[in-house]
Design an enzyme around this catalytic site. Sequence first.
Site, PDB file in Angstrom:
ATOM      1  N   ASP A   1       0.855  -1.189   0.000  1.00 54.10           N
ATOM      2  CA  ASP A   1       0.000   0.000   0.000  1.00 54.10           C
ATOM      3  C   ASP A   1       0.888   1.234   0.000  1.00 54.10           C
ATOM      4  O   ASP A   1       1.830   1.334   0.802  1.00 54.10           O
ATOM      5  CB  ASP A   1      -0.905   0.011   1.227  1.00 54.10           C
TER       6      ASP A   1
ATOM      7  N   ASP B   1     -12.335  -4.418  -2.005  1.00 57.43           N
ATOM      8  CA  ASP B   1     -12.238  -4.227  -0.559  1.00 57.43           C
ATOM      9  C   ASP B   1     -13.617  -4.526   0.009  1.00 57.43           C
ATOM     10  O   ASP B   1     -14.576  -3.810  -0.284  1.00 57.43           O
ATOM     11  CB  ASP B   1     -11.838  -2.787  -0.215  1.00 57.43           C
TER      12      ASP B   1
END
Length: 197
Positions: A11, A130
């Site tokens: 990330d 997600d």
Amino acid sequence: MLAKRIIPCLDIKDGQTVKGTNFVNLRHAGDPVELARAYSEQGADELVFLDITASFEGRKTFTELVKRIAANISIPFTVGGGINELGDVDRLLNAGADKISINSSAIRRPELIDEIAKHFGSQVCVLAVDAKQTEKGWWCYLNGGRVETDKELYSWTAEAQERGAGEILFTSMNHDGVKNGYANEALSVLTGQLSIP
């Protein structure tokens, strides 16, 4: 039996690698180019870099970082964050990425999956999902886990496959960063219903 691949997912926020728990409490985790090189040297099969605030902040994934990563590793890598149109895909592929990952933009406009698959091939299009398990089931979120949508995990991934997504990158928001294993039941359902990795 499917071959097992080691694919670290990094990330990125403000040009640096970050790590969080359940999508919050982000902390600095190192330089993405140095980490990419280390993972490549240690035998990773592929890498994924997700600019986790690009969609929320309404900006594009930074091309210069993609170029630096491509110059330092020899394994395939995927880039995601802030990709909204074919021009973004073209720019990132030309910068050295092998695949692109879309999430928020695909939820807002599912036709983008069809367009990417048609113009660049399904192998380029990775749908990032997600999702959070709630009392009513697994539901998908956009903008880096900030906004719940009306997309249910299993029906949305099935639709994405039909539209031409070549891979699914599923992240359980419940399991993110807690070091307590994977969402195995959800993964089992996904692998049973999909014919893509």
